[in-house]
Design a protein around this motif. Structure first.
Motif, PDB file in Angstrom:
ATOM      1  N   VAL A   1      58.623  65.659  12.295  1.00 46.87           N
ATOM      2  CA  VAL A   1      57.425  66.398  12.685  1.00 46.87           C
ATOM      3  C   VAL A   1      56.420  66.083  11.587  1.00 46.87           C
ATOM      4  O   VAL A   1      56.444  66.672  10.513  1.00 46.87           O
ATOM      5  N   ARG A   2      55.566  65.092  11.839  1.00 47.88           N
ATOM      6  CA  ARG A   2      54.661  64.560  10.828  1.00 47.88           C
ATOM      7  C   ARG A   2      53.270  65.158  10.980  1.00 47.88           C
ATOM      8  O   ARG A   2      52.709  65.165  12.073  1.00 47.88           O
ATOM      9  N   ARG A   3      52.714  65.623   9.872  1.00 47.94           N
ATOM     10  CA  ARG A   3      51.422  66.329   9.860  1.00 47.94           C
ATOM     11  C   ARG A   3      50.303  65.423   9.347  1.00 47.94           C
ATOM     12  O   ARG A   3      50.482  64.703   8.368  1.00 47.94           O
ATOM     13  N   TYR A   4      49.136  65.537   9.986  1.00 53.70           N
ATOM     14  CA  TYR A   4      47.975  64.744   9.587  1.00 53.70           C
ATOM     15  C   TYR A   4      46.765  65.647   9.388  1.00 53.70           C
ATOM     16  O   TYR A   4      46.592  66.637  10.093  1.00 53.70           O
ATOM     17  N   ASN A   5      45.888  65.245   8.449  1.00 52.25           N
ATOM     18  CA  ASN A   5      44.641  65.981   8.241  1.00 52.25           C
ATOM     19  C   ASN A   5      43.520  65.340   9.064  1.00 52.25           C
ATOM     20  O   ASN A   5      43.746  64.359   9.783  1.00 52.25           O
ATOM     21  N   ALA A   6      42.314  65.867   8.947  1.00 50.81           N
ATOM     22  CA  ALA A   6      41.181  65.405   9.752  1.00 50.81           C
ATOM     23  C   ALA A   6      40.773  63.973   9.427  1.00 50.81           C
ATOM     24  O   ALA A   6      40.087  63.333  10.218  1.00 50.81           O
ATOM     25  N   GLU A   7      41.193  63.454   8.284  1.00 51.32           N
ATOM     26  CA  GLU A   7      40.897  62.069   7.933  1.00 51.32           C
ATOM     27  C   GLU A   7      41.970  61.107   8.444  1.00 51.32           C
ATOM     28  O   GLU A   7      41.845  59.899   8.292  1.00 51.32           O
ATOM     29  N   GLY A   8      43.049  61.658   9.010  1.00 48.59           N
ATOM     30  CA  GLY A   8      44.118  60.816   9.523  1.00 48.59           C
ATOM     31  C   GLY A   8      45.165  60.468   8.484  1.00 48.59           C
ATOM     32  O   GLY A   8      45.962  59.561   8.676  1.00 48.59           O
ATOM     33  N   ARG A   9      45.188  61.203   7.394  1.00 44.66           N
ATOM     34  CA  ARG A   9      46.171  60.981   6.331  1.00 44.66           C
ATOM     35  C   ARG A   9      47.367  61.918   6.529  1.00 44.66           C
ATOM     36  O   ARG A   9      47.210  63.068   6.941  1.00 44.66           O
ATOM     37  N   ILE A  10      48.559  61.425   6.210  1.00 44.24           N
ATOM     38  CA  ILE A  10      49.754  62.268   6.275  1.00 44.24           C
ATOM     39  C   ILE A  10      49.674  63.302   5.166  1.00 44.24           C
ATOM     40  O   ILE A  10      49.441  62.964   4.005  1.00 44.24           O
ATOM     41  N   VAL A  11      49.848  64.570   5.539  1.00 51.11           N
ATOM     42  CA  VAL A  11      49.815  65.660   4.550  1.00 51.11           C
ATOM     43  C   VAL A  11      51.124  66.442   4.562  1.00 51.11           C
ATOM     44  O   VAL A  11      51.166  67.587   4.134  1.00 51.11           O
ATOM     45  N   GLY A  12      52.166  65.805   5.027  1.00 55.51           N
ATOM     46  CA  GLY A  12      53.471  66.447   5.014  1.00 55.51           C
ATOM     47  C   GLY A  12      54.198  66.230   6.317  1.00 55.51           C
ATOM     48  O   GLY A  12      53.724  65.555   7.232  1.00 55.51           O
ATOM     49  N   GLY A  13      55.348  66.804   6.347  1.00 54.75           N
ATOM     50  CA  GLY A  13      56.170  66.691   7.531  1.00 54.75           C
ATOM     51  C   GLY A  13      57.538  67.258   7.242  1.00 54.75           C
ATOM     52  O   GLY A  13      57.795  67.750   6.144  1.00 54.75           O
ATOM     53  N   ARG A  14      58.362  67.196   8.230  1.00 51.72           N
ATOM     54  CA  ARG A  14      59.716  67.689   8.040  1.00 51.72           C
ATOM     55  C   ARG A  14      60.639  67.069   9.064  1.00 51.72           C
ATOM     56  O   ARG A  14      60.204  66.584  10.103  1.00 51.72           O
ATOM     57  N   LEU A  15      61.896  67.115   8.723  1.00 48.14           N
ATOM     58  CA  LEU A  15      62.941  66.702   9.634  1.00 48.14           C
ATOM     59  C   LEU A  15      63.341  67.935  10.426  1.00 48.14           C
ATOM     60  O   LEU A  15      63.525  69.007   9.858  1.00 48.14           O
ATOM     61  N   LEU A  16      63.449  67.782  11.728  1.00 48.46           N
ATOM     62  CA  LEU A  16      63.862  68.880  12.589  1.00 48.46           C
ATOM     63  C   LEU A  16      65.124  68.472  13.316  1.00 48.46           C
ATOM     64  O   LEU A  16      65.123  67.490  14.062  1.00 48.46           O
ATOM     65  N   GLU A  17      66.208  69.174  13.064  1.00 51.43           N
ATOM     66  CA  GLU A  17      67.380  69.037  13.916  1.00 51.43           C
ATOM     67  C   GLU A  17      67.189  70.087  14.994  1.00 51.43           C
ATOM     68  O   GLU A  17      67.146  71.293  14.710  1.00 51.43           O
ATOM     69  N   ILE A  18      67.021  69.643  16.210  1.00 49.30           N
ATOM     70  CA  ILE A  18      66.679  70.563  17.289  1.00 49.30           C
ATOM     71  C   ILE A  18      67.832  71.558  17.465  1.00 49.30           C
ATOM     72  O   ILE A  18      68.967  71.165  17.688  1.00 49.30           O
ATOM     73  N   PRO A  19      67.513  72.851  17.340  1.00 50.25           N
ATOM     74  CA  PRO A  19      68.558  73.873  17.450  1.00 50.25           C
ATOM     75  C   PRO A  19      68.919  74.160  18.912  1.00 50.25           C
ATOM     76  O   PRO A  19      68.275  73.661  19.832  1.00 50.25           O
ATOM     77  N   ALA A  20      69.919  75.003  19.095  1.00 48.34           N
ATOM     78  CA  ALA A  20      70.345  75.391  20.445  1.00 48.34           C
ATOM     79  C   ALA A  20      69.182  76.003  21.222  1.00 48.34           C
ATOM     80  O   ALA A  20      69.027  75.758  22.416  1.00 48.34           O
ATOM     81  N   GLU A  21      68.381  76.817  20.547  1.00 48.49           N
ATOM     82  CA  GLU A  21      67.174  77.367  21.182  1.00 48.49           C
ATOM     83  C   GLU A  21      66.041  76.388  20.905  1.00 48.49           C
ATOM     84  O   GLU A  21      65.229  76.583  20.003  1.00 48.49           O
ATOM     85  N   GLU A  22      66.013  75.321  21.703  1.00 47.20           N
ATOM     86  CA  GLU A  22      65.153  74.172  21.455  1.00 47.20           C
ATOM     87  C   GLU A  22      63.676  74.521  21.325  1.00 47.20           C
ATOM     88  O   GLU A  22      63.003  74.108  20.378  1.00 47.20           O
TER      89      GLU A  22
END
Length: 169
Positions: free
Chosen positions: A110-131
């Motif tokens: 789940v990759r996050r971008y700012n208004a300039e189009g730069r990556i400002v973070g993210g995370r790995l998501l293991e999709i849980p049972a309650e998807e």
């Protein structure tokens, strides 16, 4: 029916029309009939059904978003393979159950971008049972940062772009 807190966005009809001619890597679109199905379509956010006419094209989602928003992502401009219908389709169903390509145990970035189009973070998501709750929580976390305007969801295994979510205007 499970409603989502955020709207997963498919590839736009204008971009699809271009991709069905020449993809974002400059290659002509090559259509084929998929005998097995199952691959994720980014035009209508569902799996290919056996016998459908599809194409595997190179797509640069951040580049296309940047062109409409005036951003300049620089080196963060990625392109990669996505499956689309080879001919125009009706797009995503208006009524959908949860987020597309959601399967408990699957890994997504789940990759996050700012208004300039730069990556400002993210995370790995293991999709849980309650998807749906798992995705909603990941998007809540992303948009809690006021700098984040756009989130891309990608498969970990191949890095393929799945869909995007934008901050509500």
């Amino acid at each position: 029916m499970t409603t989502t807190a955020y709207t997963p966005r498919p590839i736009t009809p204008d971009a699809l029309a271009q991709l069905r001619d020449v993809d974002d890597a400059g290659r002509p679109c090559v259509a084929y009939v998929d005998p097995e199905g199952g691959d994720p379509l980014r035009c209508c956010l569902r799996a290919v059904e056996p016998g459908e006419r599809v194409a595997l094209v190179s797509y640069a989602p951040l580049r296309r978003w940047a062109a409409e928003s005036g951003a300049w992502p620089g080196a963060y401009d990625e392109q990669g393979p996505v499956f689309i219908h080879a001919d125009p389709c009706e797009g995503p169903a208006r009524e959908r159950d949860g987020y597309p390509y959601s399967r408990a145990g699957a890994l997504r970035t789940v990759r996050r971008y700012n208004a300039e189009g730069r990556i400002v973070g993210g995370r790995l998501l293991e999709i849980p049972a309650e998807e749906t709750k798992g995705f909603d929580a990941a998007f809540d976390e992303a948009f809690a940062d006021p700098e984040v305007v756009l989130v891309h969801v990608r498969a970990v295994e191949y890095g393929c772009f799945h869909f995007e979510v934008r901050r509500d205007a």
